[in-house]
Design a protein around this motif. Structure first.
Motif, PDB file in Angstrom:
ATOM      1  N   GLY A   1      15.152 -27.709 -33.760  1.00 20.64           N
ATOM      2  CA  GLY A   1      14.776 -29.101 -33.618  1.00 20.64           C
ATOM      3  C   GLY A   1      15.881 -29.979 -33.094  1.00 20.64           C
ATOM      4  N   THR A   2      17.082 -29.384 -32.778  1.00 24.01           N
ATOM      5  CA  THR A   2      18.203 -30.210 -32.309  1.00 24.01           C
ATOM      6  C   THR A   2      17.829 -30.960 -31.056  1.00 24.01           C
ATOM      7  OG1 THR A   2      19.702 -28.569 -33.229  1.00 24.01           O
ATOM      8  CG2 THR A   2      20.626 -30.143 -31.651  1.00 24.01           C
ATOM      9  N   TRP A   3      17.114 -30.288 -30.142  1.00 29.36           N
ATOM     10  CA  TRP A   3      16.724 -30.913 -28.878  1.00 29.36           C
ATOM     11  C   TRP A   3      15.212 -31.121 -28.837  1.00 29.36           C
ATOM     12  CZ3 TRP A   3      21.216 -32.356 -28.009  1.00 29.36           C
ATOM     13  CH2 TRP A   3      22.309 -31.501 -28.118  1.00 29.36           C
ATOM     14  N   GLY A   4      14.616 -31.455 -29.951  1.00 25.08           N
ATOM     15  CA  GLY A   4      13.179 -31.638 -30.021  1.00 25.08           C
ATOM     16  C   GLY A   4      12.748 -32.968 -29.442  1.00 25.08           C
ATOM     17  N   ALA A   5      11.428 -33.166 -29.431  1.00 19.53           N
ATOM     18  CA  ALA A   5      10.859 -34.390 -28.904  1.00 19.53           C
ATOM     19  C   ALA A   5      11.252 -35.580 -29.781  1.00 19.53           C
ATOM     20  CB  ALA A   5       9.344 -34.255 -28.835  1.00 19.53           C
ATOM     21  N   PHE A   6      11.259 -36.748 -29.180  1.00 24.68           N
ATOM     22  CA  PHE A   6      11.463 -37.967 -29.954  1.00 24.68           C
ATOM     23  C   PHE A   6      10.504 -39.025 -29.445  1.00 24.68           C
ATOM     24  CE2 PHE A   6      14.500 -38.460 -26.458  1.00 24.68           C
ATOM     25  CZ  PHE A   6      14.181 -39.725 -25.996  1.00 24.68           C
ATOM     26  N   SER A   7      10.252 -39.994 -30.285  1.00 23.57           N
ATOM     27  CA  SER A   7       9.302 -41.052 -29.951  1.00 23.57           C
ATOM     28  C   SER A   7       9.777 -42.353 -30.572  1.00 23.57           C
ATOM     29  CB  SER A   7       7.899 -40.691 -30.472  1.00 23.57           C
ATOM     30  OG  SER A   7       6.993 -41.755 -30.249  1.00 23.57           O
ATOM     31  N   ILE A   8       9.530 -43.471 -29.874  1.00 21.65           N
ATOM     32  CA  ILE A   8       9.871 -44.777 -30.409  1.00 21.65           C
ATOM     33  C   ILE A   8       8.748 -45.756 -30.073  1.00 21.65           C
ATOM     34  CG2 ILE A   8      11.224 -45.285 -28.331  1.00 21.65           C
ATOM     35  CD1 ILE A   8      12.912 -47.198 -29.992  1.00 21.65           C
ATOM     36  N   PRO A   9       8.222 -46.458 -31.065  1.00 21.05           N
ATOM     37  CA  PRO A   9       7.222 -47.494 -30.763  1.00 21.05           C
ATOM     38  C   PRO A   9       7.845 -48.565 -29.869  1.00 21.05           C
ATOM     39  CG  PRO A   9       7.282 -46.995 -33.119  1.00 21.05           C
ATOM     40  CD  PRO A   9       8.474 -46.330 -32.507  1.00 21.05           C
ATOM     41  N   LEU A  10       7.091 -49.058 -28.918  1.00 23.22           N
ATOM     42  CA  LEU A  10       7.644 -50.052 -28.007  1.00 23.22           C
ATOM     43  C   LEU A  10       8.006 -51.343 -28.742  1.00 23.22           C
ATOM     44  CD1 LEU A  10       5.517 -49.633 -24.761  1.00 23.22           C
ATOM     45  CD2 LEU A  10       7.683 -48.583 -25.411  1.00 23.22           C
ATOM     46  N   SER A  11       7.373 -51.585 -29.860  1.00 25.43           N
ATOM     47  CA  SER A  11       7.738 -52.766 -30.647  1.00 25.43           C
ATOM     48  C   SER A  11       9.133 -52.632 -31.242  1.00 25.43           C
ATOM     49  CB  SER A  11       6.719 -52.987 -31.771  1.00 25.43           C
ATOM     50  OG  SER A  11       6.673 -51.841 -32.632  1.00 25.43           O
ATOM     51  N   GLU A  12       9.649 -51.389 -31.330  1.00 25.18           N
ATOM     52  CA  GLU A  12      10.984 -51.155 -31.885  1.00 25.18           C
ATOM     53  C   GLU A  12      12.041 -51.003 -30.793  1.00 25.18           C
ATOM     54  OE1 GLU A  12      11.923 -51.193 -35.074  1.00 25.18           O
ATOM     55  OE2 GLU A  12       9.867 -51.908 -35.424  1.00 25.18           O
ATOM     56  N   LEU A  13      11.635 -51.089 -29.528  1.00 18.21           N
ATOM     57  CA  LEU A  13      12.586 -50.950 -28.425  1.00 18.21           C
ATOM     58  C   LEU A  13      13.319 -52.272 -28.229  1.00 18.21           C
ATOM     59  CD1 LEU A  13      13.677 -49.163 -26.121  1.00 18.21           C
ATOM     60  CD2 LEU A  13      11.859 -50.084 -24.672  1.00 18.21           C
ATOM     61  N   TYR A  14      14.643 -52.229 -28.308  1.00 15.39           N
ATOM     62  CA  TYR A  14      15.456 -53.438 -28.172  1.00 15.39           C
ATOM     63  C   TYR A  14      15.983 -53.626 -26.751  1.00 15.39           C
ATOM     64  CZ  TYR A  14      19.332 -56.720 -28.625  1.00 15.39           C
ATOM     65  OH  TYR A  14      20.169 -57.773 -28.441  1.00 15.39           O
ATOM     66  N   SER A  15      16.501 -52.557 -26.157  1.00 12.61           N
ATOM     67  CA  SER A  15      17.066 -52.697 -24.815  1.00 12.61           C
ATOM     68  C   SER A  15      16.957 -51.373 -24.075  1.00 12.61           C
ATOM     69  CB  SER A  15      18.529 -53.142 -24.862  1.00 12.61           C
ATOM     70  OG  SER A  15      19.361 -52.117 -25.389  1.00 12.61           O
ATOM     71  N   LEU A  16      17.133 -51.486 -22.771  1.00  5.86           N
ATOM     72  CA  LEU A  16      17.058 -50.332 -21.889  1.00  5.86           C
ATOM     73  C   LEU A  16      18.090 -50.543 -20.793  1.00  5.86           C
ATOM     74  CD1 LEU A  16      13.812 -48.793 -20.484  1.00  5.86           C
ATOM     75  CD2 LEU A  16      15.609 -49.504 -18.928  1.00  5.86           C
ATOM     76  N   ARG A  17      18.963 -49.577 -20.638  1.00  3.00           N
ATOM     77  CA  ARG A  17      19.981 -49.666 -19.585  1.00  3.00           C
ATOM     78  C   ARG A  17      19.675 -48.652 -18.501  1.00  3.00           C
ATOM     79  NH1 ARG A  17      25.044 -51.627 -19.144  1.00  3.00           N
ATOM     80  NH2 ARG A  17      25.133 -52.096 -21.369  1.00  3.00           N
TER      81      ARG A  17
ATOM     82  N   PRO B   1       1.429 -48.736 -28.735  1.00  6.47           N
ATOM     83  CA  PRO B   1       2.101 -48.021 -27.651  1.00  6.47           C
ATOM     84  C   PRO B   1       3.451 -47.482 -28.098  1.00  6.47           C
ATOM     85  CG  PRO B   1       2.344 -50.377 -27.330  1.00  6.47           C
ATOM     86  CD  PRO B   1       1.457 -50.205 -28.532  1.00  6.47           C
ATOM     87  N   ALA B   2       3.803 -46.334 -27.581  1.00  7.62           N
ATOM     88  CA  ALA B   2       5.086 -45.710 -27.909  1.00  7.62           C
ATOM     89  C   ALA B   2       5.608 -44.977 -26.683  1.00  7.62           C
ATOM     90  CB  ALA B   2       4.940 -44.743 -29.085  1.00  7.62           C
ATOM     91  N   LEU B   3       6.916 -44.843 -26.635  1.00  6.84           N
ATOM     92  CA  LEU B   3       7.579 -44.075 -25.581  1.00  6.84           C
ATOM     93  C   LEU B   3       8.074 -42.782 -26.202  1.00  6.84           C
ATOM     94  CD1 LEU B   3       8.613 -44.236 -22.592  1.00  6.84           C
ATOM     95  CD2 LEU B   3      10.789 -45.036 -23.542  1.00  6.84           C
ATOM     96  N   GLU B   4       7.755 -41.663 -25.583  1.00  7.57           N
ATOM     97  CA  GLU B   4       8.166 -40.396 -26.165  1.00  7.57           C
ATOM     98  C   GLU B   4       8.647 -39.436 -25.081  1.00  7.57           C
ATOM     99  OE1 GLU B   4       4.638 -39.046 -28.177  1.00  7.57           O
ATOM    100  OE2 GLU B   4       4.062 -37.755 -26.498  1.00  7.57           O
ATOM    101  N   TRP B   5       9.563 -38.583 -25.490  1.00  5.99           N
ATOM    102  CA  TRP B   5      10.065 -37.510 -24.617  1.00  5.99           C
ATOM    103  C   TRP B   5       9.848 -36.192 -25.325  1.00  5.99           C
ATOM    104  CZ3 TRP B   5      13.518 -33.535 -25.209  1.00  5.99           C
ATOM    105  CH2 TRP B   5      13.881 -32.854 -24.039  1.00  5.99           C
ATOM    106  N   SER B   6       9.439 -35.189 -24.556  1.00  8.13           N
ATOM    107  CA  SER B   6       9.281 -33.854 -25.133  1.00  8.13           C
ATOM    108  C   SER B   6       9.747 -32.833 -24.111  1.00  8.13           C
ATOM    109  CB  SER B   6       7.819 -33.597 -25.524  1.00  8.13           C
ATOM    110  OG  SER B   6       6.979 -33.713 -24.399  1.00  8.13           O
TER     111      SER B   6
END
Length: 635
Positions: A105-121, A43-48
């Motif tokens: 690509g300055t404002w391109g999509a990004f993605s992070i695996p949920l296993s690499e997510l440390y915190s969320l504010r 699983p991963a969280l991504e924004w595009s």
């Protein structure tokens, strides 16, 4: 990898990046989607971003200070009604440009695996929009995600399918991410040193969840509740049946009071009195008001007869001191008249050529002229073209800019002046009464909006104490910030009631009885009166805003005032009222005060409470339980 299988688990539109990229001195936003996807089971969280942000979504602009302390241009959206932007008062003409598109690509999509997510504010920007700040296990924050259309709770529920989101014990809006793995979770708890022994936490919890919860986590219940609550309600705070009382904020730094934690007694019935219709009987031979406390209590109880408003308002708003004699008031009028016209001459004597080089004054004039032309035009005193009432409204507001250079003019101030000018029908008196009113509410119009945020938080605290279920419902709809009450508090319900009702309401609020924050109790009463509609109809965020806005001119002032006073009396009688709620109501005194010598304001409040009790008896209602301090009242 490009060839990996991809399953879409969750998707939400209307999630923006605030780029902070300068183009014509404007901060812009990039609209896009937030998604949870699975690639080969990972699983991963991504924004595009949207494919064409410039055409499909308008830019949103925000004001900020430039390096020299000057103000840049703004078109600030306060969350639901663009007219109520208060962070900017003066705008220079400019040509808007579309937001910068993703070119390199300055404002391109990004993605992070949920296993690499440390915190969320999870935080709130300005007037209620949520935004999330994600941090990876490498310590690198990702761009903040601004949810312009809500949806943070839905996202967090979806994330709970894969990870545990545990609220931090020192920050209620910070969530730490843990995998669904007992070893990793136990190690994380061990690092926090929450338990004295070395036994396995997860095993203990499975065997006896209640003992484990309330034993090892007695001081971090928020943390444990968040870590172990089921996925279907990841952020559900104290429910209506959760009476676990938290520690006072002063005893446990970093903890916020989120429930009342005390049983509220029955809410007393309250009846209104007759308006103040005699004035001379309160004056001594030299013209002094002999008992200001009684006068204010009578005004709070029933308002003022229209024929006495012109005189009484000048005392309520500080133009006349309560202990002034008739002769002293004549001197005050003479001095204040001279002072007013000296300030008026300052802006009247500025030539057009000078004004061309004074963008601040030019901006104030433009904003005032625009607001004056749309303020209370349905009232005969301000209706029609070339109305002298409009000219007075304009001149008083321009002169106020000379009186208060730091604040100047902010949209909404014309709404505060128009009822005063209507009652006094005198330019000088209305000006000085306006300054007295602004002394009470000037912080509402400050650019930082800190006072407005604080009032919304205080209102939320009151509502949490009164009706946790309603609070939980609003919170579940991303409406817990109560941003839809912003206009109510900004100009003290000016747009919510008919003009004549506003005259009655404001004179009640100007008494400052029974506390300075009585306007928050009014807001609480209105929200409680709409409880059945809000919860029963299962409104979402947008329909809640729509419903609240549609209350305009439909509220009954008498019912709202009685409800607000009843709420105050109910809270006042609670023996275990949390300190934070006491502070909102003005009942908390930090030091050990001598109760034998209450302040004049306390005596006025006690006088008011005795009046309420007497009024309830006269109306055939059972009076609320007496408190000893109520019997200090002078009448």
């Amino acid at each position: 990898s490009p060839g990996a299988d991809k399953n879409l688990i969750f998707e939400k539109e209307g999630v923006y990046l605030h780029t902070n990229a300068k183009r014509s001195n404007q901060d812009t936003t990039i609209p896009g989607f937030i998604r949870i996807v699975e690639r080969d089971g990972e699983p991963a969280l991504e924004w595009s971003p949207l494919e064409d942000a410039g055409k499909n979504a308008p830019a949103v602009f925000y004001t900020k200070k430039d390096e020299n302390g000057g103000e840049e241009e703004t078109n600030f959206d306060p969350g639901y009604e663009p007219d109520w932007a208060v962070i900017s008062t003066v705008k220079r003409d400019h040509v808007r440009e579309p937001p910068p598109v993703r070119e390199t690509g300055t404002w391109g999509a990004f993605s992070i695996p949920l296993s690499e997510l440390y915190s969320l504010r999870r935080a709130r920007f300005s007037l209620g929009r949520n935004f999330l700040v994600l941090t990876s296990r490498g310590g690198h924050p990702l761009p903040p995600l601004h949810f312009h259309r809500g949806g943070t709770r839905e996202l967090l529920r979806a994330l709970q399918r894969y990870i545990i989101l545990a609220p931090s014990p020192v920050d209620g809006r910070l969530f730490l991410a843990y995998p669904h793995d007992s070893g990793a979770l136990s190690q994380s708890f061990d690092e926090l040193q929450m338990f004295d022994d070395g036994s396995d936490l997860v095993s203990r919890f499975i065997q006896d969840p209640y003992a484990t919860t309330f034993g090892g986590f007695s001081k971090v219940t928020n943390f444990f509740r968040g870590a172990l609550r089921p996925p279907e309600s990841p952020l559900h705070a104290h429910g209506p049946h959760d009476t676990q009382a938290g520690h006072p904020a002063d005893d446990e730094p970093g903890f916020e009071l989120i429930t009342c934690g005390a049983e509220l007694g029955p809410r007393p019935e309250v009846s209104r009195g007759q308006p103040l219709d005699k004035w001379d009987e309160f004056l001594d031979p030299e013209g002094r008001v002999t008992d200001p406390g009684r006068v204010k209590a009578l005004i709070f109880r029933g308002g003022i007869t229209p024929s006495l408003r012109k005189e009484a308002w000048k005392f309520l708003l500080g133009f006349y001191p309560w202990n002034s004699t008739t002769k002293e008031r004549e001197d005050i009028v003479r001095v204040k008249t001279d002072e007013y016209f000296r300030m008026k001459v300052q802006w009247k004597s500025v030539s057009e050529e000078q004004e061309m080089r004074n963008s601040l004054l030019r901006g104030y004039r433009s904003l005032i002229e625009r607001d004056v032309n749309r303020t209370d035009r349905q009232n005969p005193f301000f209706s029609g073209n070339d109305n002298p009432g409009l000219a007075l409204l304009h001149d008083v507001l321009m002169t106020y800019c000379m009186y208060n250079f730091d604040l100047g003019y902010v949209q909404g101030m014309s709404d505060l002046l128009s009822p005063i000018l209507f009652v006094t029908q005198n330019e000088v008196e209305s000006f000085w009464c306006l300054t007295g009113f602004m002394d009470m509410v000037h912080q509402n119009f400050e650019e930082s909006q800190e006072a407005m945020k604080q009032q919304l938080l205080q209102l939320s605290l009151l509502l949490r104490a009164l009706d946790p279920e309603l609070c939980d419902y609003l919170d579940s709809q991303d409406s817990g910030s109560l941003c839809f009450c912003f206009r109510w508090l900004l100009i003290w319900f000016k747009r919510e009631f008919a003009f004549e009702d506003i005259l009655s309401l404001w004179e009640v609020l100007w008494t400052r009885l029974p506390c300075d924050n009585f306007h928050l109790l009014l807001a609480s009463a209105i929200l409680e009166s709409q409880r059945g509609e809000l919860i029963g109809s299962n409104h979402d965020f947008n329909t809640i805003l729509k419903h609240i806005n549609e209350l305009t001119m439909k509220l009954d002032l008498h019912s709202v005032l009685c409800g607000a006073e009843a709420i105050y009396l109910q809270l006042f009688q609670c023996k275990e009222l949390p300190v934070k709620v006491q502070e909102v109501l003005g009942l908390y005194v930090p030091s050990s005060s001598d109760e034998e010598s209450p302040s004049s304001e306390s005596r006025e409040t006690e006088c008011l409470l005795d009046q309420s009790e007497a009024g309830a008896v006269a109306a055939g209602h059972r009076p609320p339980p007496s408190k000893s301090i109520w019997h200090h009242a002078p009448f």
